[in-house]
Scaffold this motif. Structure first.
Motif, mmCIF file in Angstrom:
data_model
loop_
_atom_site.group_PDB
_atom_site.id
_atom_site.type_symbol
_atom_site.label_atom_id
_atom_site.label_comp_id
_atom_site.label_asym_id
_atom_site.label_seq_id
_atom_site.Cartn_x
_atom_site.Cartn_y
_atom_site.Cartn_z
ATOM 1 N N LEU A 181 41.986 31.985 44.649
ATOM 2 C CA LEU A 181 42.696 30.848 44.033
ATOM 3 C C LEU A 181 41.969 30.381 42.776
ATOM 4 C CD1 LEU A 181 43.770 28.836 47.204
ATOM 5 C CD2 LEU A 181 45.284 29.930 45.527
ATOM 6 N N ALA A 210 40.189 32.217 40.745
ATOM 7 C CA ALA A 210 40.454 33.179 39.667
ATOM 8 C C ALA A 210 41.898 33.048 39.183
ATOM 9 C CB ALA A 210 40.194 34.600 40.165
ATOM 10 N N ALA A 211 42.829 32.803 40.115
ATOM 11 C CA ALA A 211 44.238 32.683 39.749
ATOM 12 C C ALA A 211 44.461 31.440 38.894
ATOM 13 C CB ALA A 211 45.107 32.646 40.996
ATOM 14 N N ALA A 212 43.767 30.352 39.229
ATOM 15 C CA ALA A 212 43.921 29.117 38.449
ATOM 16 C C ALA A 212 43.447 29.357 37.024
ATOM 17 C CB ALA A 212 43.129 27.985 39.098
#
Lengths: 370, 549
Positions: free
Chosen positions: B42, B44-46
């Motif tokens: 999460l 890294a995705a943000a």
């Protein structure tokens, strides 16, 4: 590429072991009365929400602390649910249906974190919402996670950012910015309803300051919001910004004199400037879905199944946001343009641009699109 | 990190998220910082999401649409713009249904508003075009006027929305994207390649401009058209019908399709000098003659005994509809198709009125007069129509011609508007409103003074004699649309008279009062609408366009 700095800051400040959940978190959800964050109470009058309901700053501080504790418990729980979701896979989310999200949203309402609750509800609408939904769901989960983490470390954030985080979670920031005097052109007014409360968003633009501000107004129990301004007219007034949230939200003081017609639409720029403005705004608030922009000399162009707004000169274009494609306003915009350049005010973001108001090249008359 | 690795990293993140971190561990680069797999993913995705949003680039612009053609008509005056928006909004609101109230029905005023706006030659404000097209989509009767009003910009817009496609293929002349009818090449191409409806529209337009060109277009492809298409195309020859069409129509009498043959025969019978009309005159003449054996001269009828192949070729269907006798059917067909000019010569130089007044022997009167009615309508013969209509004041069973209201309404369309209105006014004065609906429908709008007066008086009488307003809802509706707005004053007397409950013997005084109030307020609204569209616009220089809040 500035925004990731903020993200980096948020990430390093989050991830601390959370406080234990407050005892009340496990009880069945109940509809909560409007609280200090709540629109309706804010709307009662200038300063009414700010002062608090019972006497004494100490009592207010104690209440604020209690509420912060609840929100922390909510954010912690939400983090756990997001982790479970990612562990099991988003593909599961499509199978498990709406119920799980609804329940989680109710828990966030219990935790007095309406900002988190709204986010969770939106997450619940994403699984199976058309091609590319796993990407959208991952993006929104990640941003929700970012907000959780930011709240859990809010004490260590620098001030404008901390105010933004508080506002995003659902704590209303006070209208405590430096007041601005101007002739405010009313750009757009649109209402939305969650079934209980009607939210009215009014966008204004300062003729001298060039500043754009968002006035929120709420009507509870089916009533119309109190504030109403004529789109396309200008009012002279003081405007006080709220803290946080990129400085968009503001309160308008008592107007001096009646609204007057304007002689020209707001100044605007090309498509690339609109995207730059959005990117720039993300520095202060990475959760922004869109940013108010005025596009000058753009032409609505149909392509594929949708539409875009293309610069009249040059090869750049912005897609019109999918949600705006089904609105009748799109056709008014196309009719107004007739294939020629128009000025469009709208919200520009990662889903594209949502046109709200347009001006033809022939005159200063505003055409509302919502 | 280059763009391509960032993209592939993101794809790995999505895959891991979709399958679950338990099944698919996130990429090493993400896990390097430690922590639980879902949290690392999460994080890294943000980072990726915000980075992507902050770095969005404009899309390449698609091909821009050709701009709409200029519309040089003056823009609708402001008050009329507001009114139009109101009428269009009322369209959706009034469909909710329920009992009619004292408020005017805005939906019904739209056709009239459009007609006046078109007469005045205004163009609509572009933002109202979508609502106008939506209204026309829902109501086909509005389409010709809406499309004329919407003009070039409306058609331009309609191209982009499948729901408005009707605008592009609408069969009505003005504003439809047909080629210039003088552009022979374009006309030929559309005629050869167009959809059926486009071709009908094209033929109608060409025919309106030059009947000869229209005929040439049709006869060029006639042999290859399908039977049902031939029927529609043939029908469009009604416009500008002349003796020049006769050779073509004569050939069409030999068509494979019975309906085509019948239509060709009908068109030919409307040309008194055509060979078919002559043949019909000869046949019909042989059936009718003067009989002087009685006290008064009378018409003797000898109906045909057979329908031979020549008659059939001239469009007489050999088999009557169920319930009609063969001979009376054939007689009716022959007389209806024979030129009316045949009869004065046949009956000793008598005028139409005198001929219609003659007794008819052996109970053939009704049949004969009905056939003459059809002939008078088909041949647009005002003199015969007058004779067959008779005096409006006498009971219809007693008079000449026909007692059918539908036939009478058709006959009325052949006499001048003024005369038509006077006839209907007298009819209403004598017989009231219960049978007037069809007759009123053919009168010119707004109703003339005498006609309007007769309708209002008759409504007053209906109330005073114990009628119920809902028995007259059809006429009331017509009156709202057709009465001259200046009659509103006269109506106020009636609304005033019925303020209580006792003023109508039927006890329906309240309802009558409401009905009259709606009628009066509708008339006032129409007067206002008319004023907004016809009064000269205020001097723009003196008034810098200031609008109230």
């Amino acid at each position: 590429m500035v925004a990731p700095n903020v993200v980096g800051m948020l990430r390093s400040s989050g991830g601390q072991p959370p406080e234990p959940a407050v005892p009340g978190a496990g009880r069945p959800s109940e509809p909560l009365p409007p609280t200090a964050s709540d629109p309706a109470s804010r709307d009662a009058g200038p300063g009414a929400g700010r002062a608090g309901r019972s006497a004494g700053p100490e009592a207010a501080a104690r209440r604020a602390e209690r509420r912060a504790g609840r929100i922390t418990a909510g954010a912690t729980e939400l983090e756990r649910r997001l982790s479970d979701l990612l562990r099991g896979g988003l593909a599961e989310a499509e199978r498990s249906g709406h119920g799980l999200w609804e329940e989680t949203a109710a828990r966030m309402v219990d935790a007095q974190a309406p900002g988190l609750a709204a986010r969770v509800r939106e997450l619940g609408a994403l699984p199976g919402s058309g091609p590319g939904w796993p990407v959208r769901l991952l993006e929104e989960c990640a941003l929700t996670h970012l907000l959780d983490a930011a709240w859990l470390g809010v004490d260590r954030l620098p001030e404008p950012l901390a105010a933004t985080v508080r506002a995003r979670v659902g704590l209303t920031a006070p209208a405590a910015g430096r007041p601005v005097h101007d002739h405010w052109l009313v750009l757009a007014q649109c209402d939305s309803s969650d079934g209980k409360i009607i939210t009215r968003r009014i966008w204004v633009y300062g003729r001298e300051s060039g500043r754009v501000a968002l006035l929120l107004s709420f009507g509870a129990g089916g009533g119309s919001p109190r504030l109403a301004l004529p789109v396309g007219m200008a009012v002279e007034a003081w405007l006080t910004p709220h803290l946080g949230g990129g400085g968009l939200r503001a309160e308008l003081g008592e107007p001096v004199g009646p609204p007057v017609p304007i002689d020209a639409p707001p100044r605007g720029g090309p498509v690339s400037a609109a995207l730059d403005a959005y990117g720039h705004a993300l520095r202060a608030d990475p959760w922004l879905d869109a940013w108010p922009v005025t596009l000058a000399e753009v032409i609505p162009v149909p392509y594929g199944g949708g539409w875009q707004l293309a610069d009249a000169h040059g090869g750049d274009a912005l897609p019109i946001a999918p949600a705006a494609l089904s609105r009748p306003g799109l056709w008014r915009l196309a009719a107004l343009s007739g294939g020629g350049p128009v000025t469009v005010f709208g919200e520009c973001g990662h889903r594209g641009v949502t046109p709200l108001t347009a001006w033809s090249a022939d005159g200063p008359e505003a055409v509302p699109l919502v | 990190m280059t763009r391509s690795t960032s993209v592939s990293l993101w794809e790995e993140l999505v895959t891991s998220a979709l399958l679950g971190t338990d099944r698919r561990t996130p990429p090493r680069a993400v896990m390097a910082q430690g922590g639980e797999a879902p949290v690392a993913l999460l994080d890294a995705a943000a980072l990726h999401t915000v980075r992507r949003r902050a770095g969005l680039l404009p899309a390449p612009a698609a091909a821009r649409p050709e701009p709409a053609a200029r519309d040089d008509r003056p823009l609708l005056p402001e008050a009329a713009c507001d009114r139009l928006a109101q009428l269009l909004a009322g369209r959706s609101a009034s469909s909710a249904g329920g009992r009619r109230s004292a408020a005017p029905d805005l939906t019904e005023l739209l056709p009239q508003w459009l007609a006046t706006a078109n007469e005045q030659g205004y163009r609509p404000p572009p933002p109202l075009l979508p609502a106008l097209l939506d209204a026309a989509r829902a109501r086909t009767d509005l389409r010709p006027r809406v499309l004329a009003f919407a003009g070039a910009r409306g058609l331009w817009l309609a191209r982009f929305n499948p729901e408005w496609r009707f605008a592009l293929r609408s069969a009505s002349g003005q504003g439809v994207p047909l080629p210039e009818t003088t552009d022979a090449e374009a006309v030929r191409r559309l005629w050869e390649e167009g959809l059926f409806a486009e071709r009908v529209a094209l033929l109608t337009a060409v025919r309106e401009r030059d009947p000869g060109d229209g005929l040439a277009l049709l006869s060029g492809s006639w042999a290859t058209e399908r039977a049902e298409d031939r029927l529609m195309f043939l029908d469009s020859l009604r416009t500008g019908l002349s003796d020049a069409d006769e050779p073509f129509l004569e050939r069409a009498l030999a068509d494979r399709s019975r309906n085509v043959r019948a239509t060709a025969a009908e068109l030919l019978s409307a040309l008194p000098d055509s060979a078919l009309a002559g043949r019909m005159a000869a046949r019909a003449s042989s059936c009718l003659g003067m009989d002087h054996s009685g006290e008064r001269p009378a018409i003797a009828v000898e109906a045909p005994h057979e329908c031979d192949t020549a008659m059939q070729r001239d469009g007489v269907p050999p088999t009557p509809p169920t319930g009609r006798g063969n001979r009376s059917w054939w007689l009716g067909q022959l007389v209806a198709a024979a030129p009316l000019s045949t009869w004065p010569g046949r009956f000793g130089g008598r005028t139409a009125r005198e001929i219609v007044a003659l007794p008819v022997m052996d109970g053939w009167r009704e049949e004969l007069h009905a056939a003459w009615c059809r002939a008078a309508v088909r041949q647009r013969d005002a003199e015969w129509s007058r004779a067959l209509l008779g005096a409006p004041g006498i009971p219809s069973e007693a008079g000449p011609g026909t007692s059918s209201l539908a036939e009478r309404a058709k006959l009325l369309t052949t006499v001048p508007e003024r005369e038509r209105a006077d006839w209907v006014a007298e009819f209403i004065a004598a017989h009231g409103l219960s049978e007037a609906f069809q007759l009123l429908g053919v009168c010119a709008v707004p109703w003339s003074g005498p006609l309007g007066g007769a309708v209002v008086d008759a409504l007053g009488t209906a109330r005073d004699t114990g009628g119920y307003p809902w028995s007259f809802s059809g006429v009331m509706g017509l009156a709202e649309r057709c009465l001259d707005p200046s009659e509103a004053g006269r109506l106020t007397l009636l609304t005033g008279a019925a303020d209580g409950t006792g003023s109508s013997p039927s006890g329906a005084g309240g309802y009558w009062s409401e009905a009259f109030q709606r009628l009066a307020s509708t008339l006032r609204l129409r007067a206002a609408m008319h004023r907004e569209l016809t009064s000269p616009p205020p001097d723009k220089a003196a008034d810098p366009g200031v609008r109230g809040p």
